[in-house]
Design a protein around this motif. Structure first.
Motif, short mmCIF file in Angstrom:
data_model
loop_
_atom_site.label_atom_id
_atom_site.label_comp_id
_atom_site.label_asym_id
_atom_site.label_seq_id
_atom_site.Cartn_x
_atom_site.Cartn_y
_atom_site.Cartn_z
N MET A 20 -41.01 -38.29 25.04
CA MET A 20 -40.30 -39.13 24.08
C MET A 20 -40.90 -40.53 24.07
SD MET A 20 -36.31 -38.14 24.73
CE MET A 20 -35.76 -36.45 24.70
N SER A 28 -39.91 -31.96 28.23
CA SER A 28 -40.70 -32.29 27.05
C SER A 28 -39.80 -32.14 25.84
CB SER A 28 -41.92 -31.39 26.92
OG SER A 28 -41.55 -30.07 26.57
N VAL A 29 -40.03 -32.98 24.84
CA VAL A 29 -39.20 -32.93 23.64
C VAL A 29 -39.29 -31.57 22.96
CG1 VAL A 29 -38.85 -33.94 21.38
CG2 VAL A 29 -39.45 -35.41 23.29
N ARG A 30 -40.49 -31.02 22.92
CA ARG A 30 -40.68 -29.75 22.22
C ARG A 30 -39.91 -28.62 22.90
NH1 ARG A 30 -46.69 -28.45 20.58
NH2 ARG A 30 -46.21 -30.36 19.44
N GLY A 53 -36.11 -29.22 22.59
CA GLY A 53 -35.65 -28.95 21.24
C GLY A 53 -35.60 -27.46 20.96
N PRO A 99 -36.83 -31.48 17.51
CA PRO A 99 -37.04 -32.39 18.65
C PRO A 99 -36.72 -33.85 18.33
CG PRO A 99 -38.82 -30.82 18.54
CD PRO A 99 -38.00 -30.61 17.30
N SER A 100 -36.96 -34.27 17.08
CA SER A 100 -36.70 -35.66 16.74
C SER A 100 -35.22 -36.02 16.83
CB SER A 100 -37.22 -35.96 15.32
OG SER A 100 -36.50 -35.19 14.36
N LEU A 121 -33.32 -35.50 19.22
CA LEU A 121 -32.97 -35.93 20.58
C LEU A 121 -33.00 -37.44 20.72
CD1 LEU A 121 -34.94 -33.24 22.64
CD2 LEU A 121 -32.60 -33.17 21.80
N TYR A 122 -33.74 -38.11 19.84
CA TYR A 122 -33.81 -39.56 19.90
C TYR A 122 -32.50 -40.22 19.52
CZ TYR A 122 -38.85 -38.87 20.25
OH TYR A 122 -40.09 -38.49 20.65
N HIS A 153 -36.18 -41.96 25.56
CA HIS A 153 -37.40 -41.33 26.06
C HIS A 153 -37.02 -40.42 27.21
CE1 HIS A 153 -36.81 -44.58 28.90
NE2 HIS A 153 -36.99 -45.45 27.93
N THR A 154 -37.99 -39.71 27.76
CA THR A 154 -37.69 -38.73 28.80
C THR A 154 -37.15 -39.38 30.07
OG1 THR A 154 -40.03 -38.79 29.44
CG2 THR A 154 -39.32 -36.99 28.01
#
Length: 252
Positions: free
Chosen positions: A1, A45-47, A50, A57-58, A60-61, A66-67
């Motif tokens: 992220m 990881s975002v991917r 998600g 995945p977007s 999650l923001y 960030h992670t």
């Protein structure tokens, strides 16, 4: 992220994901915790997250910048799980022992996450609650403020360190853990007394004790030392007074 910031008012997703669930911070943390235990640190990881949530995945923001922000939330959730199961009794020593054992058990329940989060300071709600609670137990027991902070520091670091140590061992493949435990029997228990007298004399105790966690014993040693310090710091007026009988018996 990346370092993308979404205002709190815009964080709530109102439409369900592809899997029919509505995203929330709690759901993301729970899913990330599960993925870490299944796949290790690379799961953050975002991917992958998600995909597990059935969400873009977007999205999650909306909840985490960030992670690392997510990792802090995971660490705080582990603290919260311990606090939610703990019930103080008013006996400071028994309460801290119970809390310490629960902290250690919580780490072993999520060994990979515990290793990743043991050294983090979250500044989040559950961590703040834990700091306040433990300091309260110590101050109500009568420890001066500086001593209460010192014992709190040692107590927490001891629990986290042993939790990380034992979690790292638990995360090893079963065959590797069994092979290491066998070293005490296959190597140490067979060392001759003429070259290693102290190991030979205590070999059976090493074989029985070393494969297990030393945390309960270490915790008891810490609490015994703390109790001794409390007795030393207790105001003199609060200590029992011993009166010596100096009268002379003149009876025949």
């Amino acid at each position: 992220m990346s370092e993308r910031v979404v205002p709190p008012t815009a964080r709530q997703r109102r439409r369900p994901t592809k899997q029919g669930v509505v995203l929330s911070e709690a759901l993301i943390v729970e899913t990330a915790l599960r993925l870490i235990e299944e796949h290790g640190a690379d799961a953050l990881s975002v991917r992958r997250l998600g995909r597990a949530l059935g969400a873009d995945p977007s999205s999650l923001y909306r909840y985490f910048r960030h992670t690392d922000d997510l990792m802090l939330a995971i660490a705080d959730e582990l603290i919260g799980r311990t606090l939610r199961t703990w019930r103080p009794t008013g006996d400071w020593r028994a309460d801290l022992r119970d809390l310490g054992l629960r902290m250690h058990a919580g780490a072993l329940a999520h060994p990979r996450a515990a290793v990743l989060s043991s050294y983090r300071v979250t500044g989040r709600a559950y961590e703040i609650q834990a700091v306040e609670t433990i300091l309260g137990v110590l101050r109500r027991a009568g420890f001066p403020d500086a001593e209460a902070v010192r014992i709190y520091h040692v107590f927490v670091d001891q629990a986290l360190a042993h939790g990380a140590l034992d979690s790292a061992s638990l995360a090893m493949p079963k065959a590797a853990r069994e092979a290491e435990a066998a070293v005490w029997r296959a190597t140490y228990a067979r060392l001759p007394a003429d070259t290693h007298p102290h190991i030979a004399a205590t070999a059976r105790h090493l074989v029985a004790d070393m494969p297990h966690s030393s945390y309960p014993a270490a915790l008891d040693l810490l609490l015994s030392a703390a109790a001794a310090r409390l007795a030393e710091n207790r105001p003199r007026a609060a200590r029992p007074t011993v009166t010596l009988d100096t009268s002379v018996n003149t009876a025949p």
